[in-house]
Design a protein around this motif. Structure first.
Motif, PDB file in Angstrom:
ATOM      1  N   GLN A  68       0.837  -1.186   0.000  1.00 51.52           N
ATOM      2  CA  GLN A  68       0.000   0.000   0.000  1.00 51.52           C
ATOM      3  C   GLN A  68       0.880   1.246   0.000  1.00 51.52           C
ATOM      4  N   ARG A 102      -3.975   5.236   8.627  1.00 46.85           N
ATOM      5  CA  ARG A 102      -4.334   4.626   7.352  1.00 46.85           C
ATOM      6  C   ARG A 102      -5.738   5.044   6.968  1.00 46.85           C
ATOM      7  N   TYR A 107      -1.292   4.883   3.722  1.00 56.65           N
ATOM      8  CA  TYR A 107      -0.735   5.337   4.988  1.00 56.65           C
ATOM      9  C   TYR A 107      -0.249   6.779   4.849  1.00 56.65           C
TER      10      TYR A 107
END
Length: 244
Positions: A68, A102, A107
């Motif tokens: 991510q 998050r 993030y």
């Protein structure tokens, strides 16, 4: 824990030309004296870019397709380097923890926590970890990495750095390390992570301590690499907690 500083005008001379976009907060953590924490006010539209790297090939992390994204402010790195200046002038390393929240699968690094620490010219060890764990817990933040200086060395990950990075990355796959090397004329900072599975497997099996060599991963990849999932967000708000 953080309150607005109503006397911020006396501190504005410490800010650069972006100070008109800043508000000043005082961090009331236990320390010899409270330190100032800058929180950027985001304009309407964010400016996001990839950090500078020596080579475009460095930007293709081995597992980037499953990681991510992480956003971080370059100003946070600059402020950390300024807070580390006294140690840097003495050829001592300084380290800090990067904590993020998050949202929608991304993030955002919103807190830099500088713990009490023991430092040498080539290593830095955080102590009283319960203090920065408490800040992360109270803010529902995730430790997505760490930052440290190489005051007189080049920008790279030492064997000790690799073991520290392993401890973060085994908990959060996206975790990354920032190395600030102000004396390195070729690259003043780098954003690194252990390669997966190669580098992670090597560190998992290594029981050595101190400075020592590591064998190359069996798949032929480097033991660590530049991050491809970390982006510079010039408008990201952040706070600094200096617990030293």
């Amino acid at each position: 824990m953080v309150k607005e500083d109503e006397t911020s005008s006396s501190c504005l001379h410490n800010l650069d030309t972006r100070r008109q976009h800043m508000s000043v907060h005082r961090v009331t953590q236990s320390s010899p004296s409270p330190i100032l924490s800058c929180v950027e006010k985001p304009p309407k539209h964010a400016h996001v870019r990839f950090p500078n790297s020596d080579s475009s090939s460095d930007q293709s992390a081995s597992s980037s397709n499953i990681l991510q994204d992480i956003h971080i402010s370059e100003r946070l790195m600059e402020d950390f380097l300024e807070l580390a200046r006294e140690n840097t002038d003495k050829d001592l390393e300084t380290c800090g923890v990067l904590a993020a929240f998050r949202e929608m699968g991304t993030y955002y690094v919103t807190s830099l926590i500088i713990p009490k620490q023991n430092s040498t010219s080539s290593s830095c060890e955080a102590i009283k970890e319960e203090e920065f764990f408490a800040i992360q817990s109270e803010g529902s933040l995730c430790p997505v990495g760490w930052i440290h200086t190489h005051p007189s060395q080049s920008c790279f990950m030492s064997s000790i750095d690799l073991h520290t990075q392993y401890s973060y990355q085994v908990m959060v796959p996206e975790a990354f390390a920032i190395v600030m090397a102000p004396t390195d004329s070729s690259r003043s900072y780098g954003l690194f992570r252990l390669s997966e599975p190669g580098g992670m497997d090597v560190l998992k099996e290594c029981q050595d301590t101190g400075f020592h060599p590591h064998k190359d991963p069996p798949n032929g990849c480097p033991i660590y690499e530049h991050c491809s999932n970390v982006f510079i967000n010039s408008n990201l708000r952040f706070e600094i907690f200096d617990l030293r």
